[in-house]
Design an enzyme around this catalytic site. Sequence first.
Site, PDB file in Angstrom:
ATOM      1  CE  LYS A 114     -13.140  40.933 -27.962  1.00  0.00           C
ATOM      2  NZ  LYS A 114     -12.777  39.830 -26.902  1.00  0.00           N
TER       3      LYS A 114
ATOM      4  CG  ASP B 120      -9.356  38.982 -25.680  1.00  0.00           C
ATOM      5  OD1 ASP B 120      -9.535  39.521 -24.736  1.00  0.00           O
ATOM      6  OD2 ASP B 120     -10.271  39.007 -26.759  1.00  0.00           O
TER       7      ASP B 120
ATOM      8  N   GLY C 105     -15.687  34.184 -30.431  1.00  0.00           N
ATOM      9  CA  GLY C 105     -14.358  34.855 -30.493  1.00  0.00           C
ATOM     10  C   GLY C 105     -13.562  34.349 -29.318  1.00  0.00           C
TER      11      GLY C 105
HETATM   12  P1  ATR Z   1     -18.469  35.054 -27.955  1.00  0.00           P
HETATM   13  O1  ATR Z   1     -17.682  35.585 -29.080  1.00  0.00           O
HETATM   14  O2  ATR Z   1     -18.250  35.904 -26.636  1.00  0.00           O
HETATM   15  O3  ATR Z   1     -17.491  33.666 -27.493  1.00  0.00           O
HETATM   16  P2  ATR Z   1     -20.700  34.045 -29.274  1.00  0.00           P
HETATM   17  O4  ATR Z   1     -20.139  34.141 -30.589  1.00  0.00           O
HETATM   18  O5  ATR Z   1     -21.818  34.330 -28.987  1.00  0.00           O
HETATM   19  O6  ATR Z   1     -19.646  34.829 -28.065  1.00  0.00           O
HETATM   20  O7  ATR Z   1     -20.581  32.522 -28.612  1.00  0.00           O
HETATM   21  C1  ATR Z   1     -21.289  32.093 -27.480  1.00  0.00           C
HETATM   22  C2  ATR Z   1     -21.227  30.640 -27.113  1.00  0.00           C
HETATM   23  O8  ATR Z   1     -21.740  30.247 -26.181  1.00  0.00           O
HETATM   24  C3  ATR Z   1     -21.276  29.873 -28.132  1.00  0.00           C
HETATM   25  O9  ATR Z   1     -20.203  28.747 -28.591  1.00  0.00           O
HETATM   26  C4  ATR Z   1     -22.742  29.219 -28.211  1.00  0.00           C
HETATM   27  O10 ATR Z   1     -22.948  28.108 -28.771  1.00  0.00           O
HETATM   28  P3  ATR Z   1     -23.570  27.969 -30.145  1.00  0.00           P
HETATM   29  O11 ATR Z   1     -22.653  28.198 -31.184  1.00  0.00           O
HETATM   30  O12 ATR Z   1     -24.378  26.839 -30.292  1.00  0.00           O
HETATM   31  O13 ATR Z   1     -24.540  29.161 -30.391  1.00  0.00           O
HETATM   32  C5  ATR Z   1     -22.516  28.883 -26.846  1.00  0.00           C
HETATM   33  N1  ATR Z   1     -23.880  29.101 -26.138  1.00  0.00           N
HETATM   34  C6  ATR Z   1     -24.807  29.962 -25.748  1.00  0.00           C
HETATM   35  N2  ATR Z   1     -25.876  29.523 -24.924  1.00  0.00           N
HETATM   36  C7  ATR Z   1     -25.610  28.142 -24.568  1.00  0.00           C
HETATM   37  C8  ATR Z   1     -26.456  27.180 -24.222  1.00  0.00           C
HETATM   38  N3  ATR Z   1     -27.456  27.409 -23.487  1.00  0.00           N
HETATM   39  N4  ATR Z   1     -25.939  25.900 -24.347  1.00  0.00           N
HETATM   40  C9  ATR Z   1     -24.714  25.694 -24.827  1.00  0.00           C
HETATM   41  N5  ATR Z   1     -23.940  26.645 -25.587  1.00  0.00           N
HETATM   42  C10 ATR Z   1     -24.488  27.794 -25.570  1.00  0.00           C
END
Ligand code: ATR
Length: 260
Positions: A49, A85, A109
């Site tokens: 994106k 979105d 994102g």
């Molecule tokens: P997207 O663009 O789809 O939002 P991303 O950038 O990979 O995807 O973000 C995933 C989100 O899920 C992030 O906010 C991540 O937290 P971190 O920035 O600390 O990585 C969060 N996330 C993923 N697994 C998690 C978990 N087990 N507990 C809390 N937050 C989690």
Amino acid sequence: MQNAALAALGLGEEWSYEAIDVAPEDFEARVRAMAGEGFAGANVTVPHKEAALALADVSSEVAREIGATNTLVFADGRVDAHNTDAGGLIATLPGSPRARRALVLGAGGAARAAIWALSASGTVVDVSGVDVWNRTRARADAVYAELGRYVELGGAPVESLRQDSYGIIVNTTAVGLHGEDPFAHLPLDRSGFDAEQVVVDMVYGDAPSPLLAAAESAGATTVDGLEILVQQGALSLRIWTGREAPLDVMRTAAYSLGNS
Ligand code: ATR
């Protein structure tokens, strides 16, 4: 969902929607070739994106402010970038009876689009501020600082929070995608929801997520990720075809796939 909509609009002979898998290193060349191959536009999803916005010749203000595009249009040799979105999320939200703060969980994102949507003027919801929580605090700070340039946030990145102070809670994290317990990973209590709240979980599956199930049992209004997918898809379809999207047809198609 899109093909069902195109068929319902009588465009099924001329138009079709298909999935293309592309590696990041091939992304730009692939997109630039698409106009010549007869594509009118494209949806773009994770992880492309931001790259799609960077290569676009023209972009909407919303896409620029969010920093990501999910909808491209190929016209007159140009690549135009849009973002549906945020609009998709806005379309799912009921009007809120009283101004309360919103909480966005996550800093990727999807969180950026949600923060923008909740802060945008003209939003159906009455939000007095948007707080952002993320497991990695530095990412919440960074997102907040960047989006704060464009929208009046009136909130803050938060580490600890009072769940009952929020009128809207939006989970954009990946927690729950693979069956994790949201109450073990997110700063929320299973029993901390109330009937005045709107709770949105971008995660979806064939049953309500544990987060939405807990919110629902407290009488909260809930919105799942599949409904947001349908709404953003409807907005994209309108951009490409200029036609009103048949929401019911799209919803039925999306839900039957989501449940298969
Ligand atoms: P997207 O663009 O789809 O939002 P991303 O950038 O990979 O995807 O973000 C995933 C989100 O899920 C992030 O906010 C991540 O937290 P971190 O920035 O600390 O990585 C969060 N996330 C993923 N697994 C998690 C978990 N087990 N507990 C809390 N937050 C989690």
